[in-house]
Design a protein around this motif. Structure first.
Motif, mmCIF file in Angstrom:
data_model
loop_
_atom_site.group_PDB
_atom_site.id
_atom_site.type_symbol
_atom_site.label_atom_id
_atom_site.label_comp_id
_atom_site.label_asym_id
_atom_site.label_seq_id
_atom_site.Cartn_x
_atom_site.Cartn_y
_atom_site.Cartn_z
ATOM 1 N N PHE A 72 0.829 -1.204 0.000
ATOM 2 C CA PHE A 72 0.000 0.000 0.000
ATOM 3 C C PHE A 72 0.868 1.259 0.000
ATOM 4 C CE2 PHE A 72 -2.324 3.413 2.082
ATOM 5 C CZ PHE A 72 -3.571 3.373 1.459
ATOM 6 N N LEU A 73 1.868 1.299 0.859
ATOM 7 C CA LEU A 73 2.747 2.465 0.930
ATOM 8 C C LEU A 73 3.526 2.660 -0.361
ATOM 9 C CD1 LEU A 73 4.042 2.023 4.587
ATOM 10 C CD2 LEU A 73 2.616 3.908 3.742
ATOM 11 N N GLN A 74 3.960 1.563 -0.971
ATOM 12 C CA GLN A 74 4.673 1.649 -2.250
ATOM 13 C C GLN A 74 3.781 2.274 -3.319
ATOM 14 O OE1 GLN A 74 5.625 -2.152 -3.980
ATOM 15 N NE2 GLN A 74 7.190 -1.304 -5.338
ATOM 16 N N LEU A 75 2.530 1.820 -3.404
ATOM 17 C CA LEU A 75 1.596 2.358 -4.397
ATOM 18 C C LEU A 75 1.252 3.820 -4.103
ATOM 19 C CD1 LEU A 75 -0.852 -0.667 -4.785
ATOM 20 C CD2 LEU A 75 0.911 0.088 -6.408
ATOM 21 N N ALA A 76 1.145 4.157 -2.826
ATOM 22 C CA ALA A 76 0.852 5.544 -2.468
ATOM 23 C C ALA A 76 1.968 6.471 -2.946
ATOM 24 C CB ALA A 76 0.662 5.671 -0.953
ATOM 25 N N GLN A 78 3.785 6.050 -5.402
ATOM 26 C CA GLN A 78 3.710 6.114 -6.866
ATOM 27 C C GLN A 78 2.525 6.958 -7.336
ATOM 28 O OE1 GLN A 78 3.520 1.981 -7.973
ATOM 29 N NE2 GLN A 78 5.658 1.584 -7.445
ATOM 30 N N GLY A 79 1.710 7.441 -6.388
ATOM 31 C CA GLY A 79 0.579 8.295 -6.738
ATOM 32 C C GLY A 79 -0.635 7.545 -7.239
ATOM 33 N N GLU A 116 1.174 11.637 -13.287
ATOM 34 C CA GLU A 116 1.365 10.546 -14.242
ATOM 35 C C GLU A 116 0.459 9.357 -13.931
ATOM 36 O OE1 GLU A 116 5.508 9.683 -14.124
ATOM 37 O OE2 GLU A 116 6.110 11.616 -14.997
ATOM 38 N N SER A 117 0.340 9.009 -12.657
ATOM 39 C CA SER A 117 -0.463 7.859 -12.273
ATOM 40 C C SER A 117 -1.948 8.096 -12.512
ATOM 41 C CB SER A 117 -0.214 7.516 -10.795
ATOM 42 O OG SER A 117 -0.861 6.314 -10.443
ATOM 43 N N PHE A 118 -2.435 9.278 -12.162
ATOM 44 C CA PHE A 118 -3.840 9.595 -12.390
ATOM 45 C C PHE A 118 -4.154 9.600 -13.883
ATOM 46 C CE2 PHE A 118 -4.029 10.412 -8.012
ATOM 47 C CZ PHE A 118 -5.279 10.878 -7.613
ATOM 48 N N LEU A 119 -3.266 10.187 -14.693
ATOM 49 C CA LEU A 119 -3.515 10.224 -16.136
ATOM 50 C C LEU A 119 -3.511 8.822 -16.739
ATOM 51 C CD1 LEU A 119 -1.678 13.338 -17.620
ATOM 52 C CD2 LEU A 119 -4.044 13.096 -16.864
ATOM 53 N N ASN A 120 -2.602 7.958 -16.287
ATOM 54 C CA ASN A 120 -2.587 6.580 -16.785
ATOM 55 C C ASN A 120 -3.889 5.868 -16.438
ATOM 56 O OD1 ASN A 120 -0.044 6.737 -17.924
ATOM 57 N ND2 ASN A 120 1.012 5.963 -16.110
ATOM 58 N N TYR A 121 -4.352 6.078 -15.223
ATOM 59 C CA TYR A 121 -5.616 5.465 -14.804
ATOM 60 C C TYR A 121 -6.765 5.984 -15.670
ATOM 61 C CZ TYR A 121 -9.600 4.245 -11.839
ATOM 62 O OH TYR A 121 -10.803 3.755 -11.378
ATOM 63 N N ALA A 208 6.968 13.984 -2.117
ATOM 64 C CA ALA A 208 6.738 12.935 -1.127
ATOM 65 C C ALA A 208 7.917 12.858 -0.164
ATOM 66 C CB ALA A 208 6.531 11.601 -1.837
ATOM 67 N N ARG A 209 7.667 12.234 0.981
ATOM 68 C CA ARG A 209 8.716 12.006 1.983
ATOM 69 C C ARG A 209 8.820 10.504 2.239
ATOM 70 N NH1 ARG A 209 9.535 16.079 5.711
ATOM 71 N NH2 ARG A 209 11.115 14.660 6.554
ATOM 72 N N PRO A 210 9.441 9.770 1.314
ATOM 73 C CA PRO A 210 9.501 8.308 1.456
ATOM 74 C C PRO A 210 10.168 7.848 2.733
ATOM 75 C CG PRO A 210 10.976 9.087 -0.280
ATOM 76 C CD PRO A 210 10.114 10.240 0.097
ATOM 77 N N GLU A 211 11.053 8.661 3.287
ATOM 78 C CA GLU A 211 11.712 8.253 4.532
ATOM 79 C C GLU A 211 10.706 8.162 5.683
ATOM 80 O OE1 GLU A 211 11.979 12.774 4.523
ATOM 81 O OE2 GLU A 211 12.065 11.125 3.066
ATOM 82 N N LEU A 212 9.649 8.965 5.638
ATOM 83 C CA LEU A 212 8.620 8.887 6.665
ATOM 84 C C LEU A 212 7.775 7.632 6.494
ATOM 85 C CD1 LEU A 212 7.423 12.604 6.884
ATOM 86 C CD2 LEU A 212 9.158 11.415 8.247
ATOM 87 N N ALA A 213 7.540 7.244 5.244
ATOM 88 C CA ALA A 213 6.833 5.991 4.984
ATOM 89 C C ALA A 213 7.671 4.808 5.472
ATOM 90 C CB ALA A 213 6.534 5.858 3.490
#
Length: 226
Positions: A72-76, A78-79, A116-121, A208-213
């Motif tokens: 879930f965090l990985q996908l988040a 990625q937007g 990018e992710s929203f447009l692909n969807y 994004a702040r991946p270190e917080l995830a």
């Protein structure tokens, strides 16, 4: 410190309602759709032969898509629009971990990745509309417009509306969902909001702040260690 679930099975930390009931577009025959986030017992991840299943689809009386917290965090990050929607949709059940996960929302998305992710969807929804996939082109047409509008909101104000019926596009989306539309009209609307999203992207500096995830996930794994 939060306590991990006491059972040996995976634990649901967040469950939300999505779909027409969340969007304010439900009719008398509308089913309820849910999304959830679960945590595997950490020891399971280290068993010989363990096969990680990050996503689960459950279709019984009600549809539910569920993600394991790491995936879930990985996908988040990625937007992914469906994952980000889970972080702002109406809550059905939630524990302390789920509440903290939702609070991470502003730190889990970046402008470019979401764009990018929203447009692909949305491109995929438009394709399904034109192909009349499953005999439900109205469903995909409505999602195409709704998610593009949500992207514009996200880039403008850092979040987006779940109850689309109460937004400027609510009336149009409701009409489209009811089947009262022409494909060309929907594509024109989509191109309008796509251009608007591109314009808003130019002034959105969200990172994004991946270190917080990572820090959150590490604490979850330690708490759920068996």
């Amino acid at each position: 410190m939060k306590d991990a679930a006491t059972s040996s099975i995976d634990a649901c930390i967040l469950k939300v309602v999505v779909g027409s009931h969340a969007h304010g577009l439900a009719g008398p025959d509308s089913d309820k759709d849910y999304r959830s986030v679960f945590v595997l017992p950490t020891a399971e991840l280290f068993r010989v032969g363990f096969k990680y299943q990050g996503t689960r689809m459950m279709k019984e009386e009600e549809d539910e898509t569920s993600w394991e917290i790491g995936h879930f965090l990985q996908l988040a990050l990625q937007g992914h629009p469906l994952v980000l929607e889970t972080l702002v949709a109406p809550v059905v059940t939630m524990d302390d971990w789920g509440a903290e996960l939702r609070q991470l929302f502003p730190r889990l998305w970046s402008a470019q990745a979401a764009y990018e992710s929203f447009l692909n969807y949305c491109d995929n929804q438009r394709k399904k509309m034109l192909e009349k996939k499953d005999g439900r082109p109205a469903k995909y047409a409505a999602a195409y417009v709704r998610v593009l509008f949500n992207l514009c909101e996200l880039l403008e104000r850092g979040t987006f509306s779940i109850r689309i019926s109460e937004t400027p596009v609510g009336e149009a989306v409701a009409r489209i969902k009811a089947g009262h539309f022409r494909p060309g009209e929907v594509i024109d609307m989509g191109e309008h909001w796509t251009a608007e999203a591109a314009r808003r992207l130019r002034t959105c500096s969200q990172q994004a702040r991946p270190e917080l995830a990572d820090a959150f996930l590490l604490r979850v794994r330690k708490a759920f260690l068996r």
